[in-house]
Structure formats: C-alpha cells, structure tokens
Write a protein that holds these residues in place. Structure first.
Motif, PDB file in Angstrom:
ATOM      1  N   LEU A 177     -21.027 -41.549 -85.034  1.00 26.67           N
ATOM      2  CA  LEU A 177     -20.806 -41.163 -86.417  1.00 26.67           C
ATOM      3  C   LEU A 177     -19.613 -40.214 -86.410  1.00 26.67           C
ATOM      4  CD1 LEU A 177     -22.182 -41.396 -89.240  1.00 26.67           C
ATOM      5  CD2 LEU A 177     -23.513 -39.390 -88.633  1.00 26.67           C
ATOM      6  N   TYR A 178     -18.578 -40.526 -87.200  1.00 23.43           N
ATOM      7  CA  TYR A 178     -17.377 -39.689 -87.173  1.00 23.43           C
ATOM      8  C   TYR A 178     -16.704 -39.669 -88.537  1.00 23.43           C
ATOM      9  CZ  TYR A 178     -14.845 -44.132 -86.757  1.00 23.43           C
ATOM     10  OH  TYR A 178     -14.354 -45.400 -86.980  1.00 23.43           O
ATOM     11  N   LYS A 179     -15.817 -38.714 -88.717  1.00 21.84           N
ATOM     12  CA  LYS A 179     -15.132 -38.539 -89.995  1.00 21.84           C
ATOM     13  C   LYS A 179     -13.629 -38.579 -89.791  1.00 21.84           C
ATOM     14  CE  LYS A 179     -15.391 -35.677 -94.119  1.00 21.84           C
ATOM     15  NZ  LYS A 179     -16.061 -34.553 -94.766  1.00 21.84           N
ATOM     16  N   THR A 180     -12.931 -39.171 -90.753  1.00 25.77           N
ATOM     17  CA  THR A 180     -11.469 -39.141 -90.790  1.00 25.77           C
ATOM     18  C   THR A 180     -11.058 -38.575 -92.147  1.00 25.77           C
ATOM     19  OG1 THR A 180     -11.152 -41.325 -91.786  1.00 25.77           O
ATOM     20  CG2 THR A 180     -11.413 -41.246 -89.380  1.00 25.77           C
ATOM     21  N   SER A 181      -9.775 -38.539 -92.408  1.00 25.73           N
ATOM     22  CA  SER A 181      -9.314 -38.052 -93.708  1.00 25.73           C
ATOM     23  C   SER A 181      -9.706 -39.011 -94.840  1.00 25.73           C
ATOM     24  CB  SER A 181      -7.795 -37.858 -93.690  1.00 25.73           C
ATOM     25  OG  SER A 181      -7.162 -39.076 -93.347  1.00 25.73           O
ATOM     26  N   ASP A 182     -10.113 -40.240 -94.494  1.00 26.02           N
ATOM     27  CA  ASP A 182     -10.499 -41.231 -95.505  1.00 26.02           C
ATOM     28  C   ASP A 182     -11.987 -41.233 -95.817  1.00 26.02           C
ATOM     29  OD1 ASP A 182      -7.867 -42.150 -95.675  1.00 26.02           O
ATOM     30  OD2 ASP A 182      -8.164 -43.515 -93.994  1.00 26.02           O
ATOM     31  N   GLY A 183     -12.824 -40.716 -94.904  1.00 24.79           N
ATOM     32  CA  GLY A 183     -14.254 -40.739 -95.152  1.00 24.79           C
ATOM     33  C   GLY A 183     -15.068 -40.681 -93.871  1.00 24.79           C
ATOM     34  N   VAL A 184     -16.341 -41.060 -93.994  1.00 24.62           N
ATOM     35  CA  VAL A 184     -17.286 -41.027 -92.877  1.00 24.62           C
ATOM     36  C   VAL A 184     -17.539 -42.453 -92.408  1.00 24.62           C
ATOM     37  CG1 VAL A 184     -19.609 -40.349 -92.156  1.00 24.62           C
ATOM     38  CG2 VAL A 184     -18.355 -38.943 -93.799  1.00 24.62           C
ATOM     39  N   TYR A 185     -17.482 -42.655 -91.090  1.00 22.26           N
ATOM     40  CA  TYR A 185     -17.631 -43.977 -90.496  1.00 22.26           C
ATOM     41  C   TYR A 185     -18.674 -43.960 -89.391  1.00 22.26           C
ATOM     42  CZ  TYR A 185     -13.090 -44.971 -92.626  1.00 22.26           C
ATOM     43  OH  TYR A 185     -12.072 -45.140 -93.514  1.00 22.26           O
ATOM     44  N   CYS A 186     -19.153 -45.154 -89.040  1.00 20.80           N
ATOM     45  CA  CYS A 186     -19.962 -45.271 -87.826  1.00 20.80           C
ATOM     46  C   CYS A 186     -19.512 -46.503 -87.056  1.00 20.80           C
ATOM     47  CB  CYS A 186     -21.451 -45.299 -88.125  1.00 20.80           C
ATOM     48  SG  CYS A 186     -22.054 -46.795 -88.861  1.00 20.80           S
ATOM     49  N   LYS A 187     -19.648 -46.415 -85.755  1.00 22.62           N
ATOM     50  CA  LYS A 187     -19.228 -47.498 -84.861  1.00 22.62           C
ATOM     51  C   LYS A 187     -20.302 -47.667 -83.796  1.00 22.62           C
ATOM     52  CE  LYS A 187     -16.099 -50.299 -82.944  1.00 22.62           C
ATOM     53  NZ  LYS A 187     -15.709 -51.536 -83.561  1.00 22.62           N
ATOM     54  N   ILE A 188     -20.712 -48.903 -83.583  1.00 20.48           N
ATOM     55  CA  ILE A 188     -21.676 -49.218 -82.537  1.00 20.48           C
ATOM     56  C   ILE A 188     -20.899 -49.764 -81.344  1.00 20.48           C
ATOM     57  CG2 ILE A 188     -23.609 -50.705 -81.889  1.00 20.48           C
ATOM     58  CD1 ILE A 188     -24.446 -50.643 -84.869  1.00 20.48           C
ATOM     59  N   VAL A 189     -21.118 -49.156 -80.174  1.00 16.00           N
ATOM     60  CA  VAL A 189     -20.364 -49.544 -78.977  1.00 16.00           C
ATOM     61  C   VAL A 189     -21.324 -49.673 -77.794  1.00 16.00           C
ATOM     62  CG1 VAL A 189     -18.475 -48.962 -77.414  1.00 16.00           C
ATOM     63  CG2 VAL A 189     -18.348 -48.260 -79.812  1.00 16.00           C
ATOM     64  N   ASN A 190     -21.248 -50.812 -77.121  1.00 17.98           N
ATOM     65  CA  ASN A 190     -21.977 -51.005 -75.868  1.00 17.98           C
ATOM     66  C   ASN A 190     -21.040 -50.608 -74.737  1.00 17.98           C
ATOM     67  OD1 ASN A 190     -22.729 -52.738 -73.369  1.00 17.98           O
ATOM     68  ND2 ASN A 190     -24.532 -52.894 -74.682  1.00 17.98           N
ATOM     69  N   VAL A 191     -21.573 -49.959 -73.702  1.00 17.05           N
ATOM     70  CA  VAL A 191     -20.718 -49.479 -72.613  1.00 17.05           C
ATOM     71  C   VAL A 191     -19.972 -50.618 -71.930  1.00 17.05           C
ATOM     72  CG1 VAL A 191     -22.061 -47.394 -72.181  1.00 17.05           C
ATOM     73  CG2 VAL A 191     -22.613 -49.478 -70.928  1.00 17.05           C
ATOM     74  N   ASN A 192     -20.477 -51.841 -72.013  1.00 11.98           N
ATOM     75  CA  ASN A 192     -19.804 -52.985 -71.393  1.00 11.98           C
ATOM     76  C   ASN A 192     -18.576 -53.451 -72.173  1.00 11.98           C
ATOM     77  OD1 ASN A 192     -21.582 -53.146 -69.196  1.00 11.98           O
ATOM     78  ND2 ASN A 192     -23.071 -54.281 -70.413  1.00 11.98           N
ATOM     79  N   GLN A 193     -18.335 -52.859 -73.350  1.00  8.04           N
ATOM     80  CA  GLN A 193     -17.126 -53.172 -74.101  1.00  8.04           C
ATOM     81  C   GLN A 193     -15.905 -52.464 -73.515  1.00  8.04           C
ATOM     82  OE1 GLN A 193     -19.322 -52.486 -78.107  1.00  8.04           O
ATOM     83  NE2 GLN A 193     -17.470 -53.615 -78.629  1.00  8.04           N
ATOM     84  N   CYS A 194     -16.135 -51.468 -72.690  1.00  5.11           N
ATOM     85  CA  CYS A 194     -15.048 -50.709 -72.045  1.00  5.11           C
ATOM     86  C   CYS A 194     -15.219 -50.833 -70.543  1.00  5.11           C
ATOM     87  CB  CYS A 194     -15.114 -49.239 -72.431  1.00  5.11           C
ATOM     88  SG  CYS A 194     -15.184 -48.928 -74.182  1.00  5.11           S
ATOM     89  N   LEU A 233     -13.337 -41.809 -78.076  1.00  6.95           N
ATOM     90  CA  LEU A 233     -13.700 -42.703 -79.179  1.00  6.95           C
ATOM     91  C   LEU A 233     -12.458 -43.130 -79.950  1.00  6.95           C
ATOM     92  CD1 LEU A 233     -15.739 -44.104 -81.080  1.00  6.95           C
ATOM     93  CD2 LEU A 233     -15.930 -41.920 -82.303  1.00  6.95           C
ATOM     94  N   ASP A 234     -11.577 -42.178 -80.262  1.00 13.63           N
ATOM     95  CA  ASP A 234     -10.355 -42.508 -81.001  1.00 13.63           C
ATOM     96  C   ASP A 234      -9.490 -43.508 -80.239  1.00 13.63           C
ATOM     97  OD1 ASP A 234     -11.040 -40.885 -83.128  1.00 13.63           O
ATOM     98  OD2 ASP A 234      -9.865 -39.175 -82.429  1.00 13.63           O
ATOM     99  N   SER A 235      -9.408 -43.343 -78.925  1.00 13.18           N
ATOM    100  CA  SER A 235      -8.642 -44.269 -78.096  1.00 13.18           C
ATOM    101  C   SER A 235      -9.238 -45.676 -78.174  1.00 13.18           C
ATOM    102  CB  SER A 235      -8.619 -43.774 -76.656  1.00 13.18           C
ATOM    103  OG  SER A 235      -7.940 -44.671 -75.825  1.00 13.18           O
ATOM    104  N   PHE A 236     -10.551 -45.761 -78.121  1.00 14.56           N
ATOM    105  CA  PHE A 236     -11.231 -47.059 -78.226  1.00 14.56           C
ATOM    106  C   PHE A 236     -11.004 -47.685 -79.600  1.00 14.56           C
ATOM    107  CE2 PHE A 236     -15.032 -49.510 -79.428  1.00 14.56           C
ATOM    108  CZ  PHE A 236     -15.008 -50.485 -78.439  1.00 14.56           C
TER     109      PHE A 236
END
Length: 196
Positions: free
Chosen positions: A70-87, A106-109
């Motif tokens: 769960l993270y925030k940018t200047s545009d709003g609040v977002y969520c991202k689901i990531v499995n460790v096997n994606q990296c 997270l930002d790099s991903f």
C-alpha cells in the motif's frame, strides 16, 4: 421619453429572492460533493479488503510469498500485489526473497510493472497504528516515501507482516480518512480483517 419609462431594473426584493435561491443551490451542491467523497472513501476500503483476500489466497496457492504493498504518490493511494517470483535474478532465484523492504525497491519494480490498483485520490489520507516488537505503540502516515507491506503465513493464513517493510512493527489498524473516516482492523493470529 417613452423608451426611458420601459426600462426596469431589479427591485431589492427580487435581488434578495435570487440570492436566497442561489444560497440553497450552493448548499445542496456542497452536501452532494460530501456524499460523493464519502462514497469514494468507502469504496477505497472495500477495494483494499478485496485485495487482502486475494493476497491471502494467492499466498497459500502459489509458489513463493505474495505481498500487498500500500503506497501513496502525488496522484493518490495505490496498492500492488507482488509475488517474490516476479523479481528473479540469475538462475531464477528471487532477488527479494522476503519481499521489498524499502520504498525505493518498490518504486524500482513499479517502473517496469506500473499496473497498480488505484484505491483513492489524493484527498484521502491513510494512517496505520499498531504495536512494536517490544509491545509499545507505533503509528505512521502514508506519504510519497514510505509504504505498508502486508503478508500472510503460507501454512496458517495468519498475518506474517503488516509494517513499513523494514521493521518488526505490526500495524493492526489501517485508516482511510477523507471527509468520512473508515478503518480496517487486522487480526494478526487469524489473518482476518474487519471493516470498521
């Protein structure tokens, strides 16, 4: 002379009536905007809890741990689901076997995987409250430099983590605050979440 007699202006009574009608219309619009923003905050909570359910299911069904960020940018609040096997790095080994521990990771991903879910606009604040590993209290407000990382135990389905990614704190209350305030309570031992 007859042209001057036909020109009429507003009387004081007519001006007062027009101003009263405008005040009523403006008051109605303000109430309606509050209702819309209230709905957006409630929708944010519903979307967030749906994502929590999905992460818990994915984590128990797929190889490797799955985390919700769960993270925030200047545009709003977002969520991202990531499995460790994606990296993965050389040989298919996960680069982040315990998930991202810093917002910069997270930002790099996200630069190569930008398809995150928008939870709310920038007018909604997200705050978290919880306990430290030593039993004290802790809190944080989501901003452009931090995140909340939530993960589940693969065997029991209980929460493994709900913190800023780099600590042993456990945020057991996530608050979404717009014009209305809603929150989700996370029950660590069972992996359940309760909307409040």
């Amino acid at each position: 002379m007859s042209l001057l007699k036909d020109k009429k202006g507003f009387s004081l009574v007519e001006m007062i009536i027009v101003m009263a009608v405008m005040a009523i219309l403006i008051g109605g619009m303000v109430s309606y905007m509050g209702y819309i923003n209230n709905g957006k905050t409630k929708k944010s909570i519903a979307s967030f809890t749906t994502k929590l359910d999905r992460v818990q299911t994915d984590n128990m069904a797929k190889d490797g741990d799955t985390y919700l960020y769960l993270y925030k940018t200047s545009d709003g609040v977002y969520c991202k689901i990531v499995n460790v096997n994606q990296c993965t790095g050389a040989g298919g080994v996960p680069t982040y076997p315990d998930g991202f521990t810093q917002r910069s990771e997270l930002d790099s991903f996200l630069t190569s995987n930008p398809d995150a879910t928008v939870l709310s606009g920038k007018k909604v604040d997200v705050k978290a409250e919880g306990v430290t590993a030593t039993g004290g209290s802790t809190s944080m407000e989501l901003d452009n430099n931090n995140m909340i990382k939530i993960g589940f135990d693969k065997v029991t389905g209980a929460y493994k983590c709900s913190n800023n990614g780099s600590s042993t704190d456990f945020y057991n209350l996530i608050k979404f605050e717009g014009l209305q305030h809603y929150s989700v309570k996370l029950v660590k031992s069972t992996g359940k979440h309760i909307e409040k």
